[in-house]
Design a protein around this motif. Sequence first.
Motif, PDB file in Angstrom:
ATOM      1  N   GLU A 226      -3.266   3.389  11.101  1.00  0.00           N
ATOM      2  CA  GLU A 226      -3.807   4.730  10.908  1.00  0.00           C
ATOM      3  C   GLU A 226      -2.949   5.783  11.597  1.00  0.00           C
ATOM      4  OE1 GLU A 226      -5.708   2.583  12.872  1.00  0.00           O
ATOM      5  OE2 GLU A 226      -6.882   1.573  11.337  1.00  0.00           O
ATOM      6  N   ASP A 227      -3.019   7.011  11.082  1.00  0.00           N
ATOM      7  CA  ASP A 227      -2.352   8.126  11.743  1.00  0.00           C
ATOM      8  C   ASP A 227      -3.265   8.667  12.836  1.00  0.00           C
ATOM      9  OD1 ASP A 227      -4.338   9.572  10.461  1.00  0.00           O
ATOM     10  OD2 ASP A 227      -3.026  10.345   8.890  1.00  0.00           O
ATOM     11  N   GLU A 229      -5.302  10.978  12.821  1.00  0.00           N
ATOM     12  CA  GLU A 229      -6.633  11.332  12.328  1.00  0.00           C
ATOM     13  C   GLU A 229      -7.436  10.097  11.905  1.00  0.00           C
ATOM     14  OE1 GLU A 229      -6.010  14.107   9.177  1.00  0.00           O
ATOM     15  OE2 GLU A 229      -5.693  15.794  10.541  1.00  0.00           O
ATOM     16  N   LYS A 231      -6.478   7.909   9.506  1.00  0.00           N
ATOM     17  CA  LYS A 231      -6.366   7.717   8.062  1.00  0.00           C
ATOM     18  C   LYS A 231      -5.111   6.924   7.719  1.00  0.00           C
ATOM     19  CE  LYS A 231      -8.666  12.141   7.123  1.00  0.00           C
ATOM     20  NZ  LYS A 231      -8.519  13.492   6.530  1.00  0.00           N
ATOM     21  N   VAL A 232      -5.103   6.374   6.500  1.00  0.00           N
ATOM     22  CA  VAL A 232      -3.936   5.655   5.986  1.00  0.00           C
ATOM     23  C   VAL A 232      -3.605   6.221   4.609  1.00  0.00           C
ATOM     24  CG1 VAL A 232      -4.500   3.530   7.234  1.00  0.00           C
ATOM     25  CG2 VAL A 232      -5.357   3.878   4.900  1.00  0.00           C
ATOM     26  N   ALA A 233      -2.424   5.877   4.105  1.00  0.00           N
ATOM     27  CA  ALA A 233      -2.055   6.285   2.752  1.00  0.00           C
ATOM     28  C   ALA A 233      -2.958   5.575   1.744  1.00  0.00           C
ATOM     29  CB  ALA A 233      -0.593   5.954   2.483  1.00  0.00           C
ATOM     30  N   GLN A 236      -1.845   2.212   0.502  1.00  0.00           N
ATOM     31  CA  GLN A 236      -2.109   1.049   1.360  1.00  0.00           C
ATOM     32  C   GLN A 236      -3.514   0.506   1.120  1.00  0.00           C
ATOM     33  OE1 GLN A 236      -0.874   3.147   5.152  1.00  0.00           O
ATOM     34  NE2 GLN A 236      -0.093   1.110   5.602  1.00  0.00           N
ATOM     35  N   GLU A 237      -4.478   1.403   1.060  1.00  0.00           N
ATOM     36  CA  GLU A 237      -5.861   0.979   0.833  1.00  0.00           C
ATOM     37  C   GLU A 237      -5.983   0.248  -0.512  1.00  0.00           C
ATOM     38  OE1 GLU A 237     -10.224   1.108   1.685  1.00  0.00           O
ATOM     39  OE2 GLU A 237      -8.379   1.108   2.861  1.00  0.00           O
ATOM     40  N   ASN A 268       0.358   9.245  -1.706  1.00  0.00           N
ATOM     41  CA  ASN A 268       0.418   9.488  -0.261  1.00  0.00           C
ATOM     42  C   ASN A 268      -0.798  10.236   0.265  1.00  0.00           C
ATOM     43  OD1 ASN A 268       2.980   8.252   0.117  1.00  0.00           O
ATOM     44  ND2 ASN A 268       3.972  10.067  -0.725  1.00  0.00           N
ATOM     45  N   ARG A 270      -4.186  10.837   2.001  1.00  0.00           N
ATOM     46  CA  ARG A 270      -4.695  10.103   3.162  1.00  0.00           C
ATOM     47  C   ARG A 270      -6.190   9.843   3.012  1.00  0.00           C
ATOM     48  NH1 ARG A 270      -0.308   8.184   5.229  1.00  0.00           N
ATOM     49  NH2 ARG A 270      -1.302   7.891   7.267  1.00  0.00           N
ATOM     50  N   THR A 272      -9.608   7.469   4.950  1.00  0.00           N
ATOM     51  CA  THR A 272     -10.058   6.611   6.048  1.00  0.00           C
ATOM     52  C   THR A 272     -10.058   5.159   5.557  1.00  0.00           C
ATOM     53  OG1 THR A 272     -11.808   6.247   7.694  1.00  0.00           O
ATOM     54  CG2 THR A 272     -12.517   6.875   5.498  1.00  0.00           C
TER      55      THR A 272
END
Length: 362
Positions: A226-227, A229, A231-233, A236-237, A268, A270, A272
């Motif tokens: 995660e970044d 915040e 979150k992920v791209a 990826q999810e 890209n 973002r 959760t």
Amino acid sequence: MKQQIIQFFRQEWKKLLTLFIIAIVQLLLGLSFLYTAAPDLANETYSKLGGVFLHSIKSILEFVITYYLLIFQACLPLLQARKISRFILIVLSVFLIKFGYTAIVEFDSINYRVSGVSKDAFTTFIKNHKFLFFSLSSFFFYIVTLVISFVAAFIIDYNTRNRRQKELIKQKMDAELAAIKYQINPHFLFNSLSFIYSKTVPLSEEVSNAVLLLSDIMRYALGKEEDVEGKVALSQELTHLKNVIEINQMRFNNKLNIQYSEEISNPNARITPLVLITLVENAFKHGDLLDPANPLVVRTEANEKTITFLINNKKKKGTKELSTGIGLNNVKQRLQLMYAEKHTFNVKENEDFYTAALTINL
């Protein structure tokens, strides 16, 4: 409908109460000034407007509704998105609408008659330029009210964001503590899966692929991708969501009926993590995916403005797996904390089918 109204007031009562108090204060100040300066003139004007009480109720409701929509639904989101030109346009448009309504409906009932023989410039200006004075005073009143309301709105918004951030931090700490308490050491787990993978490669390609997929899924769930915040791209999810689908197909010898589609122009974006995956896992747990006429539908779309996700499945009949509801409740809580009013999550359920639709505004 009733539940939605109750939910709305539970979430927005502080904002509505703040605007209500501002409306009451400004009304009392205005009435105090008018009845002190010219009580007969005030009585004459308000009698034409339906009486002080009815006009006051109407003014308060109009104020609360107008400024709630203006500030919390339009201006604050635009300012946060740095869309200044649209913000200015909306502020001016609302003023023109309010001014036009008042000018058409109430202007003729307002009496600016100035008693006495005073010949000062201000009195002469009011006598000779009634509409211009009405316009300038309306604009001044609008700007002052807008500034006061915005100050209150920014304070509420800051406190809400601060509380949400604290809740996110607490939730993350709780999750980390739970992980420390219950999880097997990840390094031991991954080393063990690698060992099993190496042993199963010569024996069964299907089993070895399942072990590899399981390893990837667990790495994603336990990893730190995660970044700041949390979150992920989206890509990826979705990659790991498809891994979850694939490993479940292996469990059921590829007999599951799944209709998967995605239309992603913004990979890209973002999001959760594990939210979409949890919804899909919920379908595998509670859905009947063996009916070709009613496949599991999983659809994801993403552009520069929104992420939308839809899942629909036929429900199992007969004995059902035990469920605590923790997974779905966790999804709702994380979405509320992370996106608040920037998302909608709707669940429709009957005896036979379950549908969940998620929209996230980026």
